[in-house]
Enzyme design. Structure first.
Site, PDB file in Angstrom:
ATOM      1  N   ASP A  76       0.800  -1.147   0.124  1.00 16.60           N
ATOM      2  CA  ASP A  76       0.083   0.057   0.133  1.00 16.60           C
ATOM      3  C   ASP A  76       1.038   1.155   0.082  1.00 16.60           C
ATOM      4  O   ASP A  76       1.746   1.366   0.552  1.00 16.60           O
ATOM      5  CB  ASP A  76      -0.962   0.057   1.243  1.00 16.60           C
ATOM      6  CG  ASP A  76      -1.984   0.962   0.970  1.00 16.60           C
ATOM      7  OD1 ASP A  76      -3.255   0.531   1.036  1.00 16.60           O
ATOM      8  OD2 ASP A  76      -1.899   2.180   1.039  1.00 16.60           O
ATOM      9  N   ILE A  77       0.547   2.396  -0.763  1.00 18.75           N
ATOM     10  CA  ILE A  77       1.369   3.435  -0.837  1.00 18.75           C
ATOM     11  C   ILE A  77       1.389   4.336   0.360  1.00 18.75           C
ATOM     12  O   ILE A  77       1.973   5.128   0.713  1.00 18.75           O
ATOM     13  CB  ILE A  77       0.727   4.363  -2.099  1.00 18.75           C
ATOM     14  CG1 ILE A  77       2.077   5.057  -2.723  1.00 18.75           C
ATOM     15  CG2 ILE A  77      -0.397   4.949  -1.839  1.00 18.75           C
ATOM     16  CD1 ILE A  77       1.646   5.983  -3.939  1.00 18.75           C
ATOM     17  N   GLU A  86     -12.401   3.393  -1.625  1.00 19.85           N
ATOM     18  CA  GLU A  86     -12.056   4.531  -2.291  1.00 19.85           C
ATOM     19  C   GLU A  86     -11.589   4.281  -3.607  1.00 19.85           C
ATOM     20  O   GLU A  86     -11.692   4.875  -4.467  1.00 19.85           O
ATOM     21  CB  GLU A  86     -10.862   5.192  -1.619  1.00 19.85           C
ATOM     22  CG  GLU A  86     -11.034   5.701  -0.397  1.00 19.85           C
ATOM     23  CD  GLU A  86      -9.750   6.397   0.287  1.00 19.85           C
ATOM     24  OE1 GLU A  86      -8.811   6.223   0.028  1.00 19.85           O
ATOM     25  OE2 GLU A  86      -9.973   7.274   1.377  1.00 19.85           O
ATOM     26  N   VAL A  87     -11.090   2.770  -3.660  1.00 17.75           N
ATOM     27  CA  VAL A  87     -10.817   2.484  -5.257  1.00 17.75           C
ATOM     28  C   VAL A  87     -11.732   1.364  -5.695  1.00 17.75           C
ATOM     29  O   VAL A  87     -11.721   0.432  -4.795  1.00 17.75           O
ATOM     30  CB  VAL A  87      -9.042   1.915  -5.328  1.00 17.75           C
ATOM     31  CG1 VAL A  87      -8.968   1.265  -6.354  1.00 17.75           C
ATOM     32  CG2 VAL A  87      -8.458   2.859  -4.655  1.00 17.75           C
ATOM     33  N   HIS A 144     -10.146  -5.328  -3.405  1.00 14.12           N
ATOM     34  CA  HIS A 144      -8.918  -5.565  -2.720  1.00 14.12           C
ATOM     35  C   HIS A 144      -9.047  -5.774  -1.418  1.00 14.12           C
ATOM     36  O   HIS A 144     -10.023  -5.428  -0.797  1.00 14.12           O
ATOM     37  CB  HIS A 144      -7.959  -4.079  -2.896  1.00 14.12           C
ATOM     38  CG  HIS A 144      -8.546  -2.732  -2.521  1.00 14.12           C
ATOM     39  ND1 HIS A 144      -9.477  -2.093  -3.150  1.00 14.12           N
ATOM     40  CD2 HIS A 144      -8.375  -2.012  -1.386  1.00 14.12           C
ATOM     41  CE1 HIS A 144      -9.767  -1.236  -2.693  1.00 14.12           C
ATOM     42  NE2 HIS A 144      -9.479  -1.294  -1.552  1.00 14.12           N
ATOM     43  N   HIS A 196      -6.984  -5.657   2.070  1.00 12.81           N
ATOM     44  CA  HIS A 196      -5.771  -5.201   2.826  1.00 12.81           C
ATOM     45  C   HIS A 196      -5.389  -6.393   3.785  1.00 12.81           C
ATOM     46  O   HIS A 196      -6.036  -7.091   4.318  1.00 12.81           O
ATOM     47  CB  HIS A 196      -6.229  -4.022   3.657  1.00 12.81           C
ATOM     48  CG  HIS A 196      -6.756  -2.839   3.058  1.00 12.81           C
ATOM     49  ND1 HIS A 196      -6.056  -1.691   2.843  1.00 12.81           N
ATOM     50  CD2 HIS A 196      -8.020  -2.790   2.344  1.00 12.81           C
ATOM     51  CE1 HIS A 196      -6.742  -0.848   2.236  1.00 12.81           C
ATOM     52  NE2 HIS A 196      -7.960  -1.464   1.919  1.00 12.81           N
TER      53      HIS A 196
HETATM   54  P1  AMP Z   1      -9.846   1.423   0.359  1.00 13.39           P
HETATM   55  O1  AMP Z   1     -10.256   2.606   1.149  1.00 13.39           O
HETATM   56  O2  AMP Z   1     -10.089   0.192   1.064  1.00 13.39           O
HETATM   57  O3  AMP Z   1     -10.602   1.533  -1.144  1.00 13.39           O
HETATM   58  O4  AMP Z   1      -8.240   1.670  -0.048  1.00 13.39           O
HETATM   59  C1  AMP Z   1      -7.542   1.978  -0.819  1.00 13.39           C
HETATM   60  C2  AMP Z   1      -6.200   1.759  -0.729  1.00 13.39           C
HETATM   61  O5  AMP Z   1      -5.267   1.978  -1.763  1.00 13.39           O
HETATM   62  C3  AMP Z   1      -5.515   3.010   0.491  1.00 13.39           C
HETATM   63  O6  AMP Z   1      -5.042   2.239   1.326  1.00 13.39           O
HETATM   64  C4  AMP Z   1      -4.670   3.654  -0.436  1.00 13.39           C
HETATM   65  O7  AMP Z   1      -3.395   3.924   0.201  1.00 13.39           O
HETATM   66  C5  AMP Z   1      -4.080   2.508  -1.400  1.00 13.39           C
HETATM   67  N1  AMP Z   1      -3.713   3.140  -2.792  1.00 13.39           N
HETATM   68  C6  AMP Z   1      -4.005   4.161  -3.445  1.00 13.39           C
HETATM   69  N2  AMP Z   1      -3.391   4.343  -4.508  1.00 13.39           N
HETATM   70  C7  AMP Z   1      -2.411   3.527  -4.551  1.00 13.39           C
HETATM   71  C8  AMP Z   1      -1.207   3.296  -5.187  1.00 13.39           C
HETATM   72  N3  AMP Z   1      -0.492   3.889  -6.375  1.00 13.39           N
HETATM   73  N4  AMP Z   1      -0.617   2.009  -4.966  1.00 13.39           N
HETATM   74  C9  AMP Z   1      -0.506   1.585  -3.769  1.00 13.39           C
HETATM   75  N5  AMP Z   1      -1.636   1.647  -2.932  1.00 13.39           N
HETATM   76  C10 AMP Z   1      -2.435   2.594  -3.197  1.00 13.39           C
END
Ligand code: AMP
Length: 126
Positions: free
Chosen positions: A39-40, A105-106, A110, A112
């Site tokens: 995770d970034i 958010e994405v 995914h 974690h």
């Molecule tokens: P969520 O809130 O469960 O959708 O988590 C999205 C996660 O994606 C967050 O923990 C972000 O830090 C992570 N994230 C967003 N962009 C990137 C990226 N380019 N590389 C790795 N992790 C990312």
């Protein structure tokens, strides 16, 4: 900003771009069906994301449309990554945020993997 899990898959989401190699990632594990990367913005000493390579928005999307090979590989991939990272003895937490209330958010499914310190209560009661 969280996403609407009922929307169609958006192929411009950040994980789709990672899968197409358009933006970099720190890969931990990859096979035909699964990608795992750091995770970034890590929230624990170990914070790894595991994603299916197919275009799935959420757990309910994946579990209904994913084929048996994809689902098997994803479940095995999460366990493989946890074992290979040495997290089994100390323990780890899996989390999948789905939709608005979970602050997804994405809009690409995914999981974690958090580990490396005591992780506190299961959920923020605030
Ligand atoms: P969520 O809130 O469960 O959708 O988590 C999205 C996660 O994606 C967050 O923990 C972000 O830090 C992570 N994230 C967003 N962009 C990137 C990226 N380019 N590389 C790795 N992790 C990312």
């Amino acid at each position: 900003m969280s996403i609407d899990p009922t929307l169609d898959y958006d192929d411009q989401n950040i994980f789709a771009k990672i899968l197409r190699g358009e933006i970099p990632n720190r890969t931990v594990y990859e096979d035909d069906y699964v990608l795992a990367f750091h995770d970034i913005n890590p929230q624990a000493p170990h914070h790894i994301l595991v994603i299916p390579k197919g275009a799935y928005v959420s757990w309910d999307d994946f579990s209904s449309r994913g084929n048996d090979n994809e689902i098997t590989a994803f479940v095995r991939g999460v366990g493989h990554v946890a074992r290979e990272a040495g997290l089994v003895d100390s323990g780890y937490r899996l989390m999948a945020n789905i939709g608005h209330d979970a602050h997804q958010e994405v809009p690409h499914l995914h999981v974690h993997i958090f580990a490396g310190k005591p992780l506190g209560p299961m959920i923020n009661s605030g």
